[in-house]
Scaffold this motif. Structure first.
Motif, mmCIF file in Angstrom:
data_model
loop_
_atom_site.group_PDB
_atom_site.id
_atom_site.type_symbol
_atom_site.label_atom_id
_atom_site.label_comp_id
_atom_site.label_asym_id
_atom_site.label_seq_id
_atom_site.Cartn_x
_atom_site.Cartn_y
_atom_site.Cartn_z
ATOM 1 N N ASP A 85 -6.614 0.159 -2.268
ATOM 2 C CA ASP A 85 -6.668 1.510 -1.718
ATOM 3 C C ASP A 85 -5.551 1.676 -0.688
ATOM 4 O O ASP A 85 -5.605 1.090 0.395
ATOM 5 N N VAL A 131 -3.675 8.246 -4.470
ATOM 6 C CA VAL A 131 -4.850 7.376 -4.447
ATOM 7 C C VAL A 131 -5.994 8.108 -5.135
ATOM 8 O O VAL A 131 -6.245 9.284 -4.856
ATOM 9 N N ALA A 156 -4.735 4.472 0.773
ATOM 10 C CA ALA A 156 -4.931 5.673 1.608
ATOM 11 C C ALA A 156 -4.515 5.367 3.043
ATOM 12 O O ALA A 156 -4.904 4.353 3.616
ATOM 13 N N THR A 172 -4.656 2.780 -6.363
ATOM 14 C CA THR A 172 -3.354 3.381 -6.072
ATOM 15 C C THR A 172 -2.593 3.617 -7.365
ATOM 16 O O THR A 172 -2.439 2.699 -8.185
#
Length: 212
Positions: free
Chosen positions: A166, A190, A168, A195
């Motif tokens: 991830d 994302v 983010a 990803t």
């Protein structure tokens, strides 16, 4: 013979790399590195060396020798194979490397001509079509000052790449070399804590790094 005796005496872990690699019927050789990465490739012990002993290679003599040498296959095919405490399914060419723990999941992978790997029943599918790619979580001791976490990614095939981490809140940038010195920012998205990044001709064959 000596290995067989030592194995019977309990000197080797029956499920360890040595016990899985050395038996004559084993097609693969495995190694596990201190950081947990497992690497495997087709075993070449069946090839009888016939080197002629000069310092420099002679391509013509090499070609003549190779006419009588049966090279081991380069393809790796695993179907629910029990390897070092995990069930692995994989299809690819050349060597395979992966780093996996039950707690963190898959934190490193290198494969060629592959779409991904299945570990303990979970599919890690990186691409729709076979590609050459690598990714790994950079160890904390290797991070630059001020960087909390980072992943390095490289793909030699133009494709849509789906990565099992991830990103983010992270930034992504292309790198000028394997030292991961960043150059230009690169877009990504994302989705469902994975990803997604499009490997274009600009990014093909180059390292990129996700970092925060």
């Amino acid at each position: 013979t000596l290995f067989s005796i030592l194995r019977e005496l309990g000197c080797y872990d029956p499920q360890g790399c040595e016990a899985l690699s050395r038996p004559a019927e084993s097609p693969y050789i495995l190694n596990r590195f201190p950081n947990g990465t497992v690497t495997m490739a087709n075993h070449m012990r069946t090839i009888r060396e016939d080197w002629y002993g000069t310092f420099y290679r002679d391509e013509e003599r090499d070609r003549q020798i190779l006419k009588t040498v049966a090279l081991t296959p380069r393809r790796i095919h695993l179907e629910n194979a029990q390897l070092l405490g995990h069930q692995i399914s994989y299809e690819g060419t050349g060597a395979l490397s992966y780093r996996f723990t039950k707690e963190a999941g898959l934190t490193g992978f290198v494969g060629r001509d592959t779409t991904g790997i299945r570990i303990d029943g979970r599919d890690y599918r990186f691409t729709e079509q076979p590609a050459d790619m690598a990714f790994y979580q950079i160890d904390a001791g290797e991070l630059s000052e001020g960087i909390q976490s980072a992943y390095a990614v490289k793909c030699d095939t133009e494709c849509a790449l789906q990565l099992p981490f991830d990103a983010a809140g992270m930034q992504c940038a292309l790198c000028r070399d394997a030292q991961l010195e960043t150059t230009a920012a690169y877009p990504f998205t994302v989705q469902n804590k994975e990803t997604l990044v499009e490997i274009t001709s600009q990014a093909k064959g180059q390292w990129m790094v996700f970092y925060r």
